[in-house]
Motif scaffolding. Structure first.
Motif, PDB file in Angstrom:
ATOM      1  N   LEU A  54       0.809  -1.211   0.000  1.00 23.48           N
ATOM      2  CA  LEU A  54       0.000   0.000   0.000  1.00 23.48           C
ATOM      3  C   LEU A  54       0.846   1.266   0.000  1.00 23.48           C
ATOM      4  CD1 LEU A  54      -2.819  -1.009   2.520  1.00 23.48           C
ATOM      5  CD2 LEU A  54      -2.881  -1.051   0.019  1.00 23.48           C
ATOM      6  N   TYR A  55       2.153   1.131   0.200  1.00 26.65           N
ATOM      7  CA  TYR A  55       3.051   2.281   0.109  1.00 26.65           C
ATOM      8  C   TYR A  55       4.460   1.785  -0.199  1.00 26.65           C
ATOM      9  CZ  TYR A  55       4.599   1.072   4.852  1.00 26.65           C
ATOM     10  OH  TYR A  55       5.103   0.427   5.947  1.00 26.65           O
ATOM     11  N   ASP A  56       5.270   2.663  -0.732  1.00 23.07           N
ATOM     12  CA  ASP A  56       6.669   2.367  -1.023  1.00 23.07           C
ATOM     13  C   ASP A  56       7.513   2.900   0.129  1.00 23.07           C
ATOM     14  OD1 ASP A  56       9.220   2.081  -1.915  1.00 23.07           O
ATOM     15  OD2 ASP A  56       9.026   3.369  -3.671  1.00 23.07           O
ATOM     16  N   PRO A  57       8.142   2.034   0.909  1.00 18.22           N
ATOM     17  CA  PRO A  57       8.930   2.510   2.056  1.00 18.22           C
ATOM     18  C   PRO A  57       9.975   3.557   1.675  1.00 18.22           C
ATOM     19  CG  PRO A  57       8.684   0.132   2.134  1.00 18.22           C
ATOM     20  CD  PRO A  57       8.150   0.565   0.799  1.00 18.22           C
ATOM     21  N   SER A  58      10.555   3.436   0.497  1.00 18.84           N
ATOM     22  CA  SER A  58      11.616   4.365   0.097  1.00 18.84           C
ATOM     23  C   SER A  58      11.106   5.778  -0.156  1.00 18.84           C
ATOM     24  CB  SER A  58      12.328   3.844  -1.162  1.00 18.84           C
ATOM     25  OG  SER A  58      12.975   2.621  -0.884  1.00 18.84           O
ATOM     26  N   SER A  59       9.814   5.925  -0.353  1.00 19.48           N
ATOM     27  CA  SER A  59       9.246   7.255  -0.605  1.00 19.48           C
ATOM     28  C   SER A  59       8.518   7.813   0.608  1.00 19.48           C
ATOM     29  CB  SER A  59       8.286   7.197  -1.802  1.00 19.48           C
ATOM     30  OG  SER A  59       7.177   6.368  -1.523  1.00 19.48           O
ATOM     31  N   CYS A  60       8.547   7.081   1.732  1.00 20.25           N
ATOM     32  CA  CYS A  60       7.880   7.560   2.948  1.00 20.25           C
ATOM     33  C   CYS A  60       8.895   8.261   3.833  1.00 20.25           C
ATOM     34  CB  CYS A  60       7.238   6.395   3.701  1.00 20.25           C
ATOM     35  SG  CYS A  60       6.401   6.912   5.223  1.00 20.25           S
ATOM     36  N   PRO A  61       8.697   9.540   4.141  1.00 22.95           N
ATOM     37  CA  PRO A  61       9.694  10.296   4.917  1.00 22.95           C
ATOM     38  C   PRO A  61       9.693   9.986   6.409  1.00 22.95           C
ATOM     39  CG  PRO A  61       7.809  11.687   4.430  1.00 22.95           C
ATOM     40  CD  PRO A  61       7.568  10.392   3.708  1.00 22.95           C
ATOM     41  N   PHE A  62       8.741   9.189   6.884  1.00 19.72           N
ATOM     42  CA  PHE A  62       8.618   8.958   8.320  1.00 19.72           C
ATOM     43  C   PHE A  62       9.162   7.606   8.762  1.00 19.72           C
ATOM     44  CE2 PHE A  62       4.592  10.894   6.675  1.00 19.72           C
ATOM     45  CZ  PHE A  62       4.976  12.206   6.864  1.00 19.72           C
ATOM     46  N   ILE A  63       9.405   6.712   7.838  1.00 20.29           N
ATOM     47  CA  ILE A  63       9.702   5.337   8.209  1.00 20.29           C
ATOM     48  C   ILE A  63      11.092   5.220   8.830  1.00 20.29           C
ATOM     49  CG2 ILE A  63      10.725   4.609   6.013  1.00 20.29           C
ATOM     50  CD1 ILE A  63       8.966   2.031   6.344  1.00 20.29           C
ATOM     51  N   ASP A  64      11.208   4.376   9.858  1.00 23.36           N
ATOM     52  CA  ASP A  64      12.510   4.124  10.470  1.00 23.36           C
ATOM     53  C   ASP A  64      13.392   3.345   9.496  1.00 23.36           C
ATOM     54  OD1 ASP A  64      11.222   5.196  12.697  1.00 23.36           O
ATOM     55  OD2 ASP A  64      12.388   3.927  14.056  1.00 23.36           O
ATOM     56  N   GLN A 140      10.382  14.143  16.925  1.00 27.04           N
ATOM     57  CA  GLN A 140      10.805  12.997  17.721  1.00 27.04           C
ATOM     58  C   GLN A 140      11.685  13.476  18.863  1.00 27.04           C
ATOM     59  OE1 GLN A 140      13.227  10.015  15.673  1.00 27.04           O
ATOM     60  NE2 GLN A 140      12.070   8.412  16.725  1.00 27.04           N
ATOM     61  N   LYS A 141      11.307  13.133  20.086  1.00 29.77           N
ATOM     62  CA  LYS A 141      12.095  13.495  21.255  1.00 29.77           C
ATOM     63  C   LYS A 141      11.886  12.441  22.328  1.00 29.77           C
ATOM     64  CE  LYS A 141      13.026  17.134  24.647  1.00 29.77           C
ATOM     65  NZ  LYS A 141      12.637  18.469  25.171  1.00 29.77           N
ATOM     66  N   ASP A 142      12.981  11.816  22.692  1.00 29.26           N
ATOM     67  CA  ASP A 142      12.945  10.765  23.711  1.00 29.26           C
ATOM     68  C   ASP A 142      11.937   9.680  23.314  1.00 29.26           C
ATOM     69  OD1 ASP A 142      14.835  12.222  25.172  1.00 29.26           O
ATOM     70  OD2 ASP A 142      13.270  13.379  26.190  1.00 29.26           O
ATOM     71  N   ALA A 143      10.955   9.403  24.146  1.00 26.98           N
ATOM     72  CA  ALA A 143      10.014   8.314  23.881  1.00 26.98           C
ATOM     73  C   ALA A 143       8.845   8.731  22.993  1.00 26.98           C
ATOM     74  CB  ALA A 143       9.471   7.756  25.194  1.00 26.98           C
ATOM     75  N   LEU A 144       8.730  10.021  22.724  1.00 30.83           N
ATOM     76  CA  LEU A 144       7.559  10.537  22.014  1.00 30.83           C
ATOM     77  C   LEU A 144       7.903  10.934  20.580  1.00 30.83           C
ATOM     78  CD1 LEU A 144       4.547  11.314  22.368  1.00 30.83           C
ATOM     79  CD2 LEU A 144       5.330  13.609  22.988  1.00 30.83           C
ATOM     80  N   SER A 145       7.125  10.417  19.630  1.00 27.07           N
ATOM     81  CA  SER A 145       7.245  10.789  18.218  1.00 27.07           C
ATOM     82  C   SER A 145       5.873  11.203  17.704  1.00 27.07           C
ATOM     83  CB  SER A 145       7.765   9.610  17.382  1.00 27.07           C
ATOM     84  OG  SER A 145       9.005   9.135  17.857  1.00 27.07           O
ATOM     85  N   GLY A 155      -3.144  14.345  13.861  1.00 26.74           N
ATOM     86  CA  GLY A 155      -1.877  14.049  14.505  1.00 26.74           C
ATOM     87  C   GLY A 155      -1.778  12.582  14.862  1.00 26.74           C
ATOM     88  N   LEU A 156      -0.703  11.937  14.415  1.00 26.95           N
ATOM     89  CA  LEU A 156      -0.398  10.562  14.792  1.00 26.95           C
ATOM     90  C   LEU A 156       0.760  10.605  15.799  1.00 26.95           C
ATOM     91  CD1 LEU A 156      -0.404   8.787  11.302  1.00 26.95           C
ATOM     92  CD2 LEU A 156      -2.331   9.176  12.844  1.00 26.95           C
ATOM     93  N   PHE A 157       0.624   9.881  16.886  1.00 26.29           N
ATOM     94  CA  PHE A 157       1.627   9.919  17.942  1.00 26.29           C
ATOM     95  C   PHE A 157       2.066   8.502  18.304  1.00 26.29           C
ATOM     96  CE2 PHE A 157      -0.898  13.705  18.276  1.00 26.29           C
ATOM     97  CZ  PHE A 157      -0.012  14.709  18.628  1.00 26.29           C
ATOM     98  N   LEU A 158       3.308   8.402  18.763  1.00 26.01           N
ATOM     99  CA  LEU A 158       3.840   7.152  19.285  1.00 26.01           C
ATOM    100  C   LEU A 158       4.517   7.437  20.612  1.00 26.01           C
ATOM    101  CD1 LEU A 158       4.839   4.143  19.071  1.00 26.01           C
ATOM    102  CD2 LEU A 158       6.899   5.087  17.984  1.00 26.01           C
ATOM    103  N   TYR A 159       4.139   6.682  21.636  1.00 24.64           N
ATOM    104  CA  TYR A 159       4.854   6.745  22.910  1.00 24.64           C
ATOM    105  C   TYR A 159       5.458   5.376  23.155  1.00 24.64           C
ATOM    106  CZ  TYR A 159       6.356   7.935  27.539  1.00 24.64           C
ATOM    107  OH  TYR A 159       7.157   8.174  28.622  1.00 24.64           O
ATOM    108  N   ARG A 160       6.798   5.315  23.109  1.00 25.00           N
ATOM    109  CA  ARG A 160       7.497   4.045  23.271  1.00 25.00           C
ATOM    110  C   ARG A 160       7.599   3.678  24.743  1.00 25.00           C
ATOM    111  NH1 ARG A 160      10.923   2.157  19.180  1.00 25.00           N
ATOM    112  NH2 ARG A 160      11.211   0.387  20.590  1.00 25.00           N
ATOM    113  N   THR A 161       7.010   2.566  25.112  1.00 23.98           N
ATOM    114  CA  THR A 161       7.104   2.031  26.459  1.00 23.98           C
ATOM    115  C   THR A 161       6.852   0.535  26.376  1.00 23.98           C
ATOM    116  OG1 THR A 161       6.091   1.969  28.661  1.00 23.98           O
ATOM    117  CG2 THR A 161       4.701   2.754  26.854  1.00 23.98           C
ATOM    118  N   ALA A 162       7.830  -0.256  26.735  1.00 24.21           N
ATOM    119  CA  ALA A 162       7.718  -1.693  26.554  1.00 24.21           C
ATOM    120  C   ALA A 162       6.712  -2.341  27.490  1.00 24.21           C
ATOM    121  CB  ALA A 162       9.086  -2.351  26.745  1.00 24.21           C
ATOM    122  N   TYR A 163       6.474  -1.709  28.660  1.00 22.43           N
ATOM    123  CA  TYR A 163       5.669  -2.361  29.692  1.00 22.43           C
ATOM    124  C   TYR A 163       4.379  -1.619  30.048  1.00 22.43           C
ATOM    125  CZ  TYR A 163      10.015  -4.936  30.389  1.00 22.43           C
ATOM    126  OH  TYR A 163      11.126  -5.704  30.206  1.00 22.43           O
TER     127      TYR A 163
END
Length: 249
Positions: A54-64, A140-145, A155-163
């Motif tokens: 559904l998308y080309d990763p090489s053309s997506c500016p947000f992908i890790d 992107q700053k610390d755990a929040l993107s 707005g799409l947000f990610l909060y990284r927390t394993a637990y």
């Protein structure tokens, strides 16, 4: 409380799919197309679809970088050509424009480990493929993107927390606190929350990112992981009950 916890254990898989009807994604009347009047999205199979991905990763500016496989040398692409097909109902194709209109001005947050990162990247790239010239802001700053589609106020947000519960660095070492969620302050004010946790609860040895488990101010060198998971999810469930209004989120 027991009834809530049973549902809490399945929230990772069900929350977004259950509250977001399939017609939200492409404007079709999904209910009218259900077979037998029911739809179990989780029973099905992967089928080949030449129109994917559904998308080309090489053309997506947000992908890790680690998810941009072809750019870094993976030679095969067949793995990108499969989509999920439930047995009991058709699953509409994702429509980014319909999604943007539906969630205009909203905030969607993924909370969890690398699986949540996958989901955050995928949704941002799937939307971007529909509006590649739309104004966007990535932070992107610390755990929040975050990725904001400025023309739609989404707005799409990610909060990284394993637990989900807190993992603090203290004098004794890294402490997994089963009854504490200070990180929850970052989760407030969202219109949609998608939670995920489990993978890191099973890690031992050098792959284990904590030194002690804490509950009621008592430190434990280790604990049955299912018990620890249950206690952590109980803390999370209580936090949800006290802080989240389901009429708003």
């Amino acid at each position: 409380m027991g009834f809530f916890l049973v549902h809490a254990l399945f929230l990772t898989l069900l929350l977004f799919c259950h509250q977001t009807k399939a017609e939200d994604f492409d404007g079709t009347n999904f209910k009218g197309r259900n077979l037998g009047g029911t739809c179990n999205l989780f029973r099905g199979k992967w089928v080949y679809d030449a129109s994917y991905p559904l998308y080309d990763p090489s053309s997506c500016p947000f992908i890790d970088l680690q998810f941009n496989c072809q750019k870094y040398g993976r030679p095969d692409t067949l793995y990108q050509k499969y989509r999920w097909m439930p047995f009991s109902c058709p699953l509409p194709r994702f429509n980014g424009l319909s999604f943007l209109e539906r969630y205009k001005g909203k905030k969607i947050m993924f909370v969890g480990d690398s699986l949540s990162l996958n989901q955050f990247n995928s949704l941002a790239c799937m939307i971007h493929a529909w509006v590649p010239n739309s104004r966007t802001t990535f932070r992107q700053k610390d755990a929040l993107s975050s990725v904001t589609f400025e023309d739609y106020g989404l707005g799409l947000f990610l909060y990284r927390t394993a637990y989900l519960v807190d993992l603090d660095h203290e004098k004794v070492g890294r402490v997994l606190k089963l009854d504490s969620i200070k990180n929850g302050d970052y989760w407030r004010g969202m219109d949609v929350l998608i939670f995920n946790t489990w993978h890191w609860w099973t890690h031992t040895g050098s792959a284990q990112p904590w030194d002690y488990v804490q509950e009621n101010n008592k430190l434990f060198k280790d604990m049955n992981r299912f018990v620890a998971y249950y206690k952590g999810l109980t803390t999370w469930a209580k936090w949800i009950e006290r802080n989240i209004n389901p009429a708003q989120t």
